[in-house]
Write a protein that holds these residues in place. Structure first.
Motif, PDB file in Angstrom:
ATOM      1  N   GLY A   1      -8.350   3.530   0.376  1.00 30.85           N
ATOM      2  CA  GLY A   1      -7.600   2.289   0.519  1.00 30.85           C
ATOM      3  C   GLY A   1      -6.946   2.157   1.873  1.00 30.85           C
ATOM      4  O   GLY A   1      -5.967   1.438   2.037  1.00 30.85           O
ATOM      5  N   GLU A   2      -7.471   2.882   2.845  1.00 31.93           N
ATOM      6  CA  GLU A   2      -6.801   2.964   4.141  1.00 31.93           C
ATOM      7  C   GLU A   2      -6.758   1.631   4.873  1.00 31.93           C
ATOM      8  O   GLU A   2      -7.659   0.798   4.757  1.00 31.93           O
TER       9      GLU A   2
ATOM     10  N   LYS B   1      -0.739   5.944  -8.377  1.00 32.57           N
ATOM     11  CA  LYS B   1      -0.942   6.302  -6.984  1.00 32.57           C
ATOM     12  C   LYS B   1      -2.392   6.724  -6.795  1.00 32.57           C
ATOM     13  O   LYS B   1      -3.029   7.255  -7.710  1.00 32.57           O
ATOM     14  N   ILE B   2      -2.917   6.465  -5.614  1.00 35.04           N
ATOM     15  CA  ILE B   2      -4.358   6.535  -5.386  1.00 35.04           C
ATOM     16  C   ILE B   2      -4.971   7.868  -5.790  1.00 35.04           C
ATOM     17  O   ILE B   2      -6.020   7.913  -6.442  1.00 35.04           O
TER      18      ILE B   2
ATOM     19  N   TYR C   1       0.837  -1.194   0.000  1.00 29.69           N
ATOM     20  CA  TYR C   1       0.000   0.000   0.000  1.00 29.69           C
ATOM     21  C   TYR C   1       0.879   1.254   0.000  1.00 29.69           C
ATOM     22  O   TYR C   1       1.671   1.473   0.908  1.00 29.69           O
ATOM     23  N   ASN C   2       0.768   2.052  -1.050  1.00 31.61           N
ATOM     24  CA  ASN C   2       1.571   3.276  -1.207  1.00 31.61           C
ATOM     25  C   ASN C   2       3.078   3.011  -1.134  1.00 31.61           C
ATOM     26  O   ASN C   2       3.860   3.874  -0.741  1.00 31.61           O
ATOM     27  N   ASN C   3       3.483   1.797  -1.489  1.00 26.68           N
ATOM     28  CA  ASN C   3       4.906   1.440  -1.450  1.00 26.68           C
ATOM     29  C   ASN C   3       5.289   0.832  -2.791  1.00 26.68           C
ATOM     30  O   ASN C   3       5.371  -0.379  -2.951  1.00 26.68           O
TER      31      ASN C   3
END
Length: 202
Positions: free
Chosen positions: A170-171, A135-136, A104-106
């Motif tokens: 997407g948390e 990216k989101i 996630y975000n990586n």
């Protein structure tokens, strides 16, 4: 074959990452996967359930509504189908399972994984391009801009496979805010083994 089996193919990913191979995306187990490299992703079951509910049932105007046990029963069959397919995948030696919270975000984690599994080297320009496009926050902008484009079939963009209904934050652990306590309790008890097996806490 793809259409009959309910497969989706991302030509964008194929051209960008692996020009000489075909990348297939699917939510179901297929016999052809017995002999090909397969990457399976998984997420906290409670967050996944929230995502399914938002995609299938919830209208965006009702985002402040919390999911109840009654709501879960409306999507339970879909959730059970997902678990059944996971059970078919889980003991296969050619399947690499990747935890959502790790990528996630990586993007660097994703790039390293792709390079190792497919034995390829990604250029910095490709990495930057993918990061910028996927990216989101940029995905959300893309969907809003292109929602009425002919490539959207009502649920996802056929070129990128980006879904148009449940790209939110997407948390991680978002279920704590979006699920009623009775539902969290029910899921924790109903799917205890699955939650613990995937490395999450009750």
């Amino acid at each position: 074959l793809r259409s009959r089996l309910g497969l989706a193919r991302s030509d964008t990913c194929r051209r960008t990452w692996c020009p000489n191979c075909s990348i297939i995306k699917t939510h179901i187990y297929l016999p052809l996967m017995e002999n090909i490299v397969t990457i399976g992703t998984y997420r906290d079951p409670r967050d996944s359930i929230i995502s399914i509910w938002r995609a299938i049932i919830l209208d965006k105007k009702d985002l402040k509504v919390k999911m109840s046990l009654k709501d879960f029963k409306l999507i339970k069959k879909r959730w059970d189908d997902i678990i059944n397919n996971y059970n078919l995948f889980k003991n296969k030696n050619n399947v690499f399972f990747v935890k959502y919270e790790n990528f996630y975000n990586n993007f660097n984690y994703v790039y390293d994984l792709v390079e190792q599994i497919y034995n390829i080297k990604l250029s910095n320009s490709i990495k930057e391009k993918c990061c910028d496009k996927y990216k989101i926050e940029n995905v959300s902008k893309y969907i809003k801009t292109n929602l009425n484009d002919k490539n959207f079939n009502g649920f996802h963009d056929k070129n990128t496979l980006l879904h148009n209904k449940h790209i939110f934050k997407g948390e991680i652990g978002g279920y704590k805010k979006y699920m009623k306590k009775e539902l969290i309790y029910y899921i924790n008890n109903k799917y205890t083994d699955l939650i613990l097996d995937w490395g999450y806490k009750l």
